[in-house]
Design a protein around this motif. Structure first.
Motif, PDB file in Angstrom:
ATOM      1  N   ILE A   1       0.834  -1.205   0.000  1.00 37.44           N
ATOM      2  CA  ILE A   1       0.000   0.000   0.000  1.00 37.44           C
ATOM      3  C   ILE A   1       0.868   1.254   0.000  1.00 37.44           C
ATOM      4  CG2 ILE A   1      -1.688   1.295   1.345  1.00 37.44           C
ATOM      5  CD1 ILE A   1      -2.734  -1.433   2.349  1.00 37.44           C
ATOM      6  N   SER A   2       1.885   1.278   0.868  1.00 40.41           N
ATOM      7  CA  SER A   2       2.738   2.470   0.935  1.00 40.41           C
ATOM      8  C   SER A   2       3.553   2.640  -0.340  1.00 40.41           C
ATOM      9  CB  SER A   2       3.664   2.391   2.152  1.00 40.41           C
ATOM     10  OG  SER A   2       4.389   1.178   2.159  1.00 40.41           O
ATOM     11  N   SER A   3       3.983   1.542  -0.966  1.00 41.89           N
ATOM     12  CA  SER A   3       4.709   1.672  -2.236  1.00 41.89           C
ATOM     13  C   SER A   3       3.783   2.168  -3.334  1.00 41.89           C
ATOM     14  CB  SER A   3       5.343   0.338  -2.631  1.00 41.89           C
ATOM     15  OG  SER A   3       4.352  -0.626  -2.933  1.00 41.89           O
ATOM     16  N   PHE A   4       2.514   1.744  -3.297  1.00 44.52           N
ATOM     17  CA  PHE A   4       1.533   2.279  -4.244  1.00 44.52           C
ATOM     18  C   PHE A   4       1.442   3.798  -4.112  1.00 44.52           C
ATOM     19  CE2 PHE A   4      -2.826   3.841  -4.635  1.00 44.52           C
ATOM     20  CZ  PHE A   4      -3.114   3.549  -5.949  1.00 44.52           C
ATOM     21  N   LEU A   5       1.385   4.289  -2.885  1.00 46.41           N
ATOM     22  CA  LEU A   5       1.300   5.733  -2.658  1.00 46.41           C
ATOM     23  C   LEU A   5       2.569   6.446  -3.108  1.00 46.41           C
ATOM     24  CD1 LEU A   5      -0.347   5.620   0.894  1.00 46.41           C
ATOM     25  CD2 LEU A   5      -1.466   6.238  -1.251  1.00 46.41           C
ATOM     26  N   LEU A   6       3.718   5.810  -2.883  1.00 44.50           N
ATOM     27  CA  LEU A   6       4.982   6.428  -3.284  1.00 44.50           C
ATOM     28  C   LEU A   6       5.126   6.476  -4.803  1.00 44.50           C
ATOM     29  CD1 LEU A   6       7.332   4.823  -0.624  1.00 44.50           C
ATOM     30  CD2 LEU A   6       6.927   7.272  -0.909  1.00 44.50           C
ATOM     31  N   ILE A   7       4.769   5.387  -5.464  1.00 42.84           N
ATOM     32  CA  ILE A   7       4.877   5.364  -6.928  1.00 42.84           C
ATOM     33  C   ILE A   7       3.927   6.377  -7.552  1.00 42.84           C
ATOM     34  CG2 ILE A   7       4.579   3.925  -8.989  1.00 42.84           C
ATOM     35  CD1 ILE A   7       5.355   1.528  -7.181  1.00 42.84           C
ATOM     36  N   ALA A   8       2.755   6.538  -6.941  1.00 41.18           N
ATOM     37  CA  ALA A   8       1.750   7.485  -7.460  1.00 41.18           C
ATOM     38  C   ALA A   8       1.919   8.877  -6.861  1.00 41.18           C
ATOM     39  CB  ALA A   8       0.347   6.954  -7.168  1.00 41.18           C
ATOM     40  N   TYR A   9       3.097   9.164  -6.321  1.00 43.51           N
ATOM     41  CA  TYR A   9       3.306  10.468  -5.670  1.00 43.51           C
ATOM     42  C   TYR A   9       3.015  11.626  -6.633  1.00 43.51           C
ATOM     43  CZ  TYR A   9       5.756  14.408  -3.586  1.00 43.51           C
ATOM     44  OH  TYR A   9       6.078  15.649  -3.097  1.00 43.51           O
ATOM     45  N   TRP A  10       3.538  11.523  -7.861  1.00 43.82           N
ATOM     46  CA  TRP A  10       3.194  12.519  -8.884  1.00 43.82           C
ATOM     47  C   TRP A  10       1.934  12.032  -9.612  1.00 43.82           C
ATOM     48  CZ3 TRP A  10       9.002  12.621 -10.372  1.00 43.82           C
ATOM     49  CH2 TRP A  10       9.660  13.600  -9.619  1.00 43.82           C
TER      50      TRP A  10
ATOM     51  N   GLU B   1      -0.583  13.351 -10.838  1.00 44.46           N
ATOM     52  CA  GLU B   1      -1.115  14.069 -11.988  1.00 44.46           C
ATOM     53  C   GLU B   1      -0.573  13.499 -13.302  1.00 44.46           C
ATOM     54  OE1 GLU B   1       2.653  16.052 -10.650  1.00 44.46           O
ATOM     55  OE2 GLU B   1       0.796  15.366  -9.687  1.00 44.46           O
ATOM     56  N   ARG B   2       0.472  12.674 -13.216  1.00 39.74           N
ATOM     57  CA  ARG B   2       1.032  12.050 -14.416  1.00 39.74           C
ATOM     58  C   ARG B   2       0.352  10.698 -14.647  1.00 39.74           C
ATOM     59  NH1 ARG B   2       7.578  12.762 -13.501  1.00 39.74           N
ATOM     60  NH2 ARG B   2       7.603  15.036 -13.147  1.00 39.74           N
ATOM     61  N   GLU B   3      -0.043  10.458 -15.863  1.00 42.47           N
ATOM     62  CA  GLU B   3      -0.702   9.202 -16.191  1.00 42.47           C
ATOM     63  C   GLU B   3       0.227   8.013 -15.958  1.00 42.47           C
ATOM     64  OE1 GLU B   3      -3.115   7.036 -19.882  1.00 42.47           O
ATOM     65  OE2 GLU B   3      -2.150   9.000 -20.169  1.00 42.47           O
TER      66      GLU B   3
ATOM     67  N   ASP C   1       7.691   0.077 -14.732  1.00 42.77           N
ATOM     68  CA  ASP C   1       6.671   1.126 -14.692  1.00 42.77           C
ATOM     69  C   ASP C   1       6.718   1.907 -13.391  1.00 42.77           C
ATOM     70  OD1 ASP C   1       6.002   0.155 -17.117  1.00 42.77           O
ATOM     71  OD2 ASP C   1       3.898  -0.227 -16.681  1.00 42.77           O
ATOM     72  N   ALA C   2       7.221   1.282 -12.321  1.00 39.48           N
ATOM     73  CA  ALA C   2       7.324   1.978 -11.036  1.00 39.48           C
ATOM     74  C   ALA C   2       8.396   3.063 -11.061  1.00 39.48           C
ATOM     75  CB  ALA C   2       7.621   0.973  -9.926  1.00 39.48           C
ATOM     76  N   MET C   3       9.203   3.103 -12.107  1.00 38.32           N
ATOM     77  CA  MET C   3      10.246   4.113 -12.214  1.00 38.32           C
ATOM     78  C   MET C   3       9.677   5.520 -12.433  1.00 38.32           C
ATOM     79  SD  MET C   3      13.094   2.658 -11.677  1.00 38.32           S
ATOM     80  CE  MET C   3      12.452   1.326 -10.688  1.00 38.32           C
ATOM     81  N   GLU C   4       8.357   5.621 -12.607  1.00 37.06           N
ATOM     82  CA  GLU C   4       7.733   6.938 -12.726  1.00 37.06           C
ATOM     83  C   GLU C   4       7.794   7.707 -11.418  1.00 37.06           C
ATOM     84  OE1 GLU C   4       6.525   8.539 -15.263  1.00 37.06           O
ATOM     85  OE2 GLU C   4       6.826   6.962 -16.740  1.00 37.06           O
ATOM     86  N   ALA C   5       8.096   7.021 -10.327  1.00 33.51           N
ATOM     87  CA  ALA C   5       8.204   7.680  -9.029  1.00 33.51           C
ATOM     88  C   ALA C   5       9.444   8.568  -8.989  1.00 33.51           C
ATOM     89  CB  ALA C   5       8.270   6.627  -7.926  1.00 33.51           C
TER      90      ALA C   5
END
Length: 805
Positions: free
Chosen positions: A145-154, A156-158, A236-240
């Motif tokens: 869950i916390s990694s989900f939040l970290l990866i989706a930190y930005w 606004e980016r798809e 794909d997690a590299m978007e973080a």
């Protein structure tokens, strides 16, 4: 609460202070300065355990949580958990320090960033220090869950949203499978404690659920540690942001699965299934990651696939080393123990050089505005410190001296060479595959390391392709990767210090029986003579250099592989099909027609409850002691059936309403026969009022639709109605005929003595269940106010519209 428990909880509890610190001091002071003291303090605290743990001691502490189920918050620290704990808080300290200079205190929501980061840190510490598998699972899912939040930190980016969703779907799927495996393990060992499971290994291995439990646990492991074919979420997690990538995907989260394989090796190891699955998936992942890393044009994507490859290397070593459990203690066991030692050694090395590389790539992105290798080049003179750090990290990852990766890579070659000589698990037929695949993967590892270093820093500078004027990063951003690069070199020259105080205790944590017999003497050396391992390394360098020089000539082969057959494409296609069919199924029952909803609900109840009664013979009752049925009751029941059928098959709403009213009045007559005049009176009043309301409301409704008069429509209504009626009747009769306890009604028979009431029903409603009745009245009052407000609102709007006209 002990210090070990607080080690886990401090990062989680500190998250409550972060918003106040952010609000109070931003932008004067970067929030990271306050957060930095959390991992730094924990690192110092855990570091103090090294002398005790290196002497062979372990530390156990328990807090009772759910004693009735045997679930306690038990923390356990041995060599293995201490090594992982130091990596988590050590790299965490450097990442937080790095983020102070990387994350802008003016443009970023730093309170969210550090809350997510601390939650993840606490969850990872909970995973490695928990002895109870239920508690371990709770923290395991917290990492997802916390990694989900970290990866989706930005967010606004798809790309960030898609990467976070992919990581969540894959890791949570694996986590649920692992939960099932843990439940099976607890059933087999009759305990939730991992330490107790070690003592019951023979019982666990002889149980029929052993293989299913192993497969389910490995499913959770492989999804979390990005093993093939679940590795698609990691790139794909590299978007973080880069600090997150450096922390989650090089040192901590992806190592959680590695930790679990190491921790459960004493339970599952020594079996052919564990050996082949873990080592086989490991070498396939090693080759898959290294081959795909070469084709990447984004620096972080290249590092992502290199992480996949390195994780596969470590996983394969743990699988190969599990064979040591077959031979007990002896020379043959020692040969395979080297594999496990190499795994934990390379795990530490990988955390140092990969953390350094991620941070440097973040610096390149920060200072040039791009991570695209095609736009970069000639940065060596503009960013000399970054070039030096990249060279150290790349050469270490390629397995070259004088860097720590060379030592563990040589051990890896030794392990796969030993595997080719194994006489167990049919290794005489397939053993040669391991050194061949390992060598080929190492060649590709060398190639992508050279691409990372030379194509970024060598060649011609391309300022026209960059959005910024390039210069070296500020010293604050360089300190963390400099520390990690220094460790890369220090470990190479002083590896036995690390081995004595950290690696050997971790090895004994994986193989407890080894420590019980006096331990294993391991001496790490950079030179072993002109042996096969050295020639394999020389071959990697020679062949890798040639392939890098002629990269353009053979790179086109990557384009021959059809995109439709990629794992990512299957994942996207699967999501698309699931959404399509889910929408189709939803549209079938979400019709907006209440009758359809009732059909589904009643049909489900009939099938589940009625089917259970039929399959298990639960519909049993004895009517021999029941009162005889009189002719009047038969007549009333017949009239009720006629009224019910009239409702079902009538073509007129008015007729159906009258039939429903008649059915209610017949029920009131039944109450009269059973000498319940108050119920009969209540039924008559309610039925009269509801019938009048039905007539009033239905008068304004449109005519019945044509399909409502069709035979199929009414037949479905009849089947569902009869089915639910029969089911409820059978349940009532079965419950009445199967009394396990004395009925509670006998208590209410004393209503006059207990409540001074001569009417039992009234006493139950007003006295015994007065709170329920009051709350029901409150609900009805709120609903009435809601209806009144909506009607009043509509009337007011109507008056406004008339006034406007």
């Amino acid at each position: 609460m002990t210090g070990l428990h607080m080690t886990i909880l401090i990062p989680i509890l500190f998250t409550m202070l972060v918003p106040f610190l952010y609000k109070k001091f931003t932008p004067r002071i970067h929030t990271g300065w306050f957060v930095l003291f959390v991992p730094m303090g924990l690192f110092i605290y855990l570091f103090s355990f090294i002398p005790e743990i290196s002497n062979g001691n372990t530390i156990l502490s328990t807090i009772t949580w759910i004693p009735s189920y045997g679930i306690d918050f038990t923390t356990y620290i041995d060599g293995l958990s201490l090594m992982f704990g130091l990596i988590i808080v050590g790299i965490g300290t450097l990442v937080v320090f790095y983020s102070i200079y990387y994350m802008s205190k003016y443009r970023e929501a730093l309170h969210n960033f550090y809350i997510y980061l601390l939650l993840f840190m606490g969850a990872m510490l909970g995973v490695v220090f928990s002895d109870n598998i239920v508690v371990l699972y709770v923290f395991w899912e917290m990492t997802s869950i916390s990694s989900f939040l970290l990866i989706a930190y930005w967010y606004e980016r798809e790309g960030s949203r898609n990467g976070a969703r992919k990581s969540m779907l894959i890791t949570i799927f694996g986590g649920l499978a692992m939960l099932a495996g843990f439940i099976m393990l607890s059933m087999m060992a009759d305990t939730y404690s991992i330490r107790e499971m070690f003592r019951n290994v023979d019982v666990v291995k002889s149980h029929p659920l052993f293989i299913p439990a192993m497969m389910l646990v490995l499913l959770g492991v492989f999804t979390k540690s990005a093993q093939f074919p679940f590795s698609i979420w990691l790139p794909d997690a590299m978007e973080a942001p880069t600090p997150i990538s450096a922390y989650l995907h090089s040192a901590t989260m992806v190592k959680a699965g590695i930790y679990l394989v190491a921790r459960f090796t004493p339970i599952f190891g020594g079996t052919a299934e564990w050996f082949w699955i873990v080592s086989g998936i490991g070498v396939v992942t090693l080759l898959y990651g290294s081959v795909n890393a070469v084709r990447q044009t984004d620096l972080k994507a290249l590092l992502a696939y290199s992480t996949i490859s390195q994780l596969g290397l470590i996983m394969s070593l743990l699988g190969l080393g599990s064979a040591a459990l077959l031979f007990g203690i002896g020379d043959e066991s020692t040969v395979y123990t080297v594999s496990i030692f190499a795994a934990i050694f390379h795990l530490v090395n990988h955390s140092t050089f990969k953390g350094c590389l991620f941070m440097v790539v973040g610096i390149i992105d920060h200072e040039t505005g791009t991570r695209d290798i095609r736009r970069l080049g000639g940065l060596m003179h503009l960013m000399p410190i970054s070039f030096t750090l990249t060279a150290i990290g790349s050469f270490a990852m390629a397995g070259l001296p004088p860097f720590n990766g060379f030592l563990s890579k040589e051990m890896f070659f030794t392990a796969v060479k030993n595997a080719s000589n194994m006489s167990v698990f049919n290794m005489e037929n397939f053993g040669l595959l391991f050194p061949v695949i390992a060598w080929v993967a190492s060649v590709f590892t060398f190639i992508y390391c050279m691409i990372l270093l030379l194509k970024t820093f060598r060649g011609k500078n391309k300022p026209e392709n960059l959005d910024k004027v390039v210069h070296e990063a500020p010293i604050g951003m360089l300190i963390s990767p400099i520390i990690l690069a220094s460790l890369v070199i220090i470990i190479f020259f002083f590896p036995n210090v690390l081995a004595q105080f950290l690696l050997k205790p971790a090895l004994y944590g994986i193989l407890p029986s080894l420590a019980a017999t006096g331990g294993l003497e391991v001496k790490i050396s950079a030179w072993h003579g002109w042996n096969l391992e050295l020639f394999m390394t020389i071959g990697v360098v020679v062949v890798g250099t040639l392939l890098y020089v002629y990269l353009k000539k053979w790179y086109r082969f990557y384009h021959f592989y059809p995109e439709a057959l990629t794992i990512n494409n299957f994942y996207n296609l699967g999501l698309e099909k699931m959404e399509k069919y889910s929408r189709f199924i939803t549209n079938q029952y979400m019709t907006g027609f209440i009758r359809d909803y009732l059909v589904y609900i009643f049909a489900f109840i009939t099938l589940t409850i009625g089917g259970t009664l039929w399959l298990f013979g639960g519909a049993t009752f004895d009517a021999s002691n029941d009162a005889p049925v009189s002719i009047i009751e038969v007549v009333l029941i017949t009239l009720m059936i006629v009224a019910s059928l009239t409702v079902l098959f009538s073509n007129s709403r008015l007729t159906s309403i009258i039939a429903v009213g008649a059915l209610g009045f017949f029920v009131s007559f039944v109450f009269v026969l059973f000498r319940a005049p108050d119920l009969a009176l209540t039924q008559l009043v309610v039925e009269t009022v509801t019938t009048a309301l039905f007539l009033l409301c239905f008068y304004h409704l449109p005519k019945l639709r044509k399909e409502m008069n069709r035979v199929r429509f009414k037949a479905v209504n009849a089947v569902v109605s009869i089915g639910i009626g029969v089911t409820v009747t059978l349940v009532a009769l079965s419950a009445n005929g199967t009394r396990l306890f004395d009925p509670i009604s006998s208590y209410y028979e004393n209503s006059y003595e207990l409540a001074g009431a001569k009417n039992i029903v009234n006493a139950i409603l007003v006295d015994f269940r007065g709170i329920d009745t009051m709350l029901e009245i409150l609900v009805l009052s709120i609903a009435g106010l809601g209806v009144y407000s909506l009607i009043k609102l509509r009337i007011d709007r109507g008056n406004e519209n008339e006034g406007a006209e």
